[in-house]
Design a protein around this motif. Sequence first.
Motif, short mmCIF file in Angstrom:
data_model
loop_
_atom_site.label_atom_id
_atom_site.label_comp_id
_atom_site.label_asym_id
_atom_site.label_seq_id
_atom_site.Cartn_x
_atom_site.Cartn_y
_atom_site.Cartn_z
N ALA A 20 0.82 -1.22 0.00
CA ALA A 20 0.00 0.00 0.00
C ALA A 20 0.85 1.25 0.00
N LEU A 21 2.10 1.18 0.51
CA LEU A 21 2.96 2.36 0.57
C LEU A 21 3.53 2.73 -0.80
N ARG A 22 3.29 1.92 -1.82
CA ARG A 22 3.66 2.32 -3.17
C ARG A 22 2.82 3.50 -3.66
N HIS A 23 1.66 3.70 -3.02
CA HIS A 23 0.73 4.75 -3.44
C HIS A 23 1.07 6.05 -2.70
N ARG A 24 1.36 7.12 -3.44
CA ARG A 24 1.75 8.40 -2.85
C ARG A 24 0.70 8.92 -1.87
N ASN A 25 -0.55 8.83 -2.25
CA ASN A 25 -1.60 9.35 -1.37
C ASN A 25 -1.62 8.63 -0.03
N PHE A 26 -1.41 7.32 -0.07
CA PHE A 26 -1.43 6.56 1.18
C PHE A 26 -0.22 6.90 2.04
N ILE A 92 -12.99 14.46 5.88
CA ILE A 92 -11.89 14.19 6.81
C ILE A 92 -11.13 15.47 7.14
N VAL A 93 -10.89 16.32 6.14
CA VAL A 93 -10.23 17.60 6.41
C VAL A 93 -11.05 18.42 7.41
N GLY A 94 -12.36 18.40 7.24
CA GLY A 94 -13.23 19.14 8.16
C GLY A 94 -13.16 18.60 9.58
N THR A 95 -13.20 17.29 9.73
CA THR A 95 -13.17 16.72 11.08
C THR A 95 -11.81 16.93 11.75
N GLN A 96 -10.72 16.78 10.99
CA GLN A 96 -9.38 16.97 11.57
C GLN A 96 -9.17 18.43 12.00
N THR A 97 -9.72 19.37 11.23
CA THR A 97 -9.64 20.77 11.62
C THR A 97 -10.41 21.01 12.91
N GLY A 98 -11.57 20.38 13.04
CA GLY A 98 -12.34 20.49 14.27
C GLY A 98 -11.60 19.94 15.47
N PHE A 99 -10.95 18.78 15.31
CA PHE A 99 -10.15 18.21 16.40
C PHE A 99 -9.05 19.19 16.83
N LEU A 142 -9.82 4.65 2.52
CA LEU A 142 -8.65 3.82 2.23
C LEU A 142 -8.68 3.26 0.81
N VAL A 143 -9.82 2.77 0.38
CA VAL A 143 -9.90 2.15 -0.94
C VAL A 143 -9.67 3.18 -2.04
N GLU A 144 -9.99 4.45 -1.81
CA GLU A 144 -9.74 5.49 -2.81
C GLU A 144 -8.26 5.80 -2.94
N MET A 145 -7.48 5.53 -1.90
CA MET A 145 -6.03 5.81 -1.94
C MET A 145 -5.24 4.66 -2.56
N ILE A 197 -3.64 17.27 8.13
CA ILE A 197 -4.42 18.17 7.28
C ILE A 197 -3.62 18.55 6.04
N ALA A 198 -2.33 18.86 6.22
CA ALA A 198 -1.48 19.21 5.08
C ALA A 198 -1.36 18.03 4.11
N GLY A 199 -1.18 16.82 4.65
CA GLY A 199 -1.09 15.64 3.79
C GLY A 199 -2.34 15.42 2.96
N LEU A 200 -3.50 15.60 3.57
CA LEU A 200 -4.76 15.43 2.84
C LEU A 200 -4.91 16.47 1.74
N LEU A 201 -4.51 17.70 2.01
CA LEU A 201 -4.70 18.79 1.04
C LEU A 201 -3.82 18.64 -0.19
N VAL A 202 -2.64 18.01 -0.05
CA VAL A 202 -1.74 17.90 -1.22
C VAL A 202 -1.92 16.59 -1.97
N MET A 203 -2.85 15.74 -1.56
CA MET A 203 -3.13 14.50 -2.29
C MET A 203 -3.73 14.79 -3.66
N THR A 204 -3.49 13.87 -4.59
CA THR A 204 -4.14 13.90 -5.90
C THR A 204 -5.11 12.73 -5.95
N ILE A 205 -6.39 13.02 -5.82
CA ILE A 205 -7.42 11.99 -5.72
C ILE A 205 -8.32 12.02 -6.95
#
Length: 417
Positions: A20-26, A92-99, A142-145, A197-205
């Motif tokens: 799974a670590l072959r995938h940049r997003n993951f 997920i970005v919204g919930t992590q910002t709330g945390f 997870l399956v999207e990544m 949050i930074a990791g999620l924002l720079v993903m290419t999905i």
Amino acid sequence: MGRSKKDFMQRIFGSSALAALRHRNFRLFYFGQMISVIGFWMQNVAQSWVVLEMTNSPFLLGLVTFVQFVPNLAFSLAAGVFADRFPRRTLIVGTQTGFMLLAFLLTVLSGTGALRYWHIVFISSFMGILHAVDIPARQAFLVEMVGREDLSNAIALNSSMFNAARVLGPALGGMVLARYGATTCFLSNAVSYLFVIAGLLVMTIDKRVIKQQKKDMLTQIKDGINYIKTTPTVLIPMALLASVSISAMNFGVLVPVFARTVLGQGPEGFGVLVSSLGTGSLAGAMVLVVFGNKCNQLKFLWAGAAGLSLFQILLGQMQWFWPSAALLAGAGWSMVSLSASVNSIIQMQVPDELRGRVMSIYSLSFIGLSSVGGMLAGAVARWFGATVAFTAGGSLALLVTLWLARRWHLAKCSYGS
């Protein structure tokens, strides 16, 4: 350039255990989450100790756990529909910002000396609402990544990440708590959310095709429940996780009480005990990374449930520090073997259009019901002591495990063959 970088990653993560670590997003998700979860456990250790010092009540400590996770009981089914209806990364970005904002609020209250028990209950309840949305969205994301091919490995690696942080976080949290105080633990957690949050924002999905649903929310929830009810290879593992969660996954409440009243330990000893639980969990997760293929998942499922029950019963008879730490390590191994196996067994079967709803029920079984169990365990510990609470919870979990194992055998369920 892009191809050579891809080949380089292929060489580094070419092992099936790291597929799974072959995938940049993951990778972005994995390492960002690791930092964030370390911060979460630092805050969790400090908060538990602060509540116990404020109230000297195992029951009130259990109440904090209850209000933090009970929103799973109320909102997780609706949150599963949201995870199927809306872009999961955005959720997920919204919930992590709330945390992060809640952790900063806790930091300010603690740092100014204004923190009271009701503040912690209030903040924990809002965290619980965010968790209700966050958990099914993250599990379904997870399956999207990584795609379905590497999904099982992603689940195992995600579990290993969580449990590596669970080892480091409490140990670091115990040391920081003892030397610098709870405020520093709370601040560390707040800052840690910036990484995920930074990791999620720079993903290419790739944009997920979301089918427009004409059904109302209640009907969509029923679709997820009906799928589980009519699929025995999903229903029985889910029932096993739910039963063991409410009876035996009560460490957040019982370990601080056990450390203080039975073993006579302070913050650092408490941190070692929680880290022992995390060390066992990490070991279990790493074993799953290497050996957790489809053929072995059922072995880990039943061994995890039985092992967790037995280790809890043995903890109920223990009064020495290091043997208790060893038993907690065994309990950690068993707990992650059970929860990660259930996760993999379910996710490898569920249709993508139902994934969010089914994983919301997984969240309800794992997180929501464990909060109820934590409150019950806190009440038992208050009246009869932590040792009785451990023994009673483990005995009940063992009986349920044996009964469901018989149900599985009688139903002649086939999975992994």
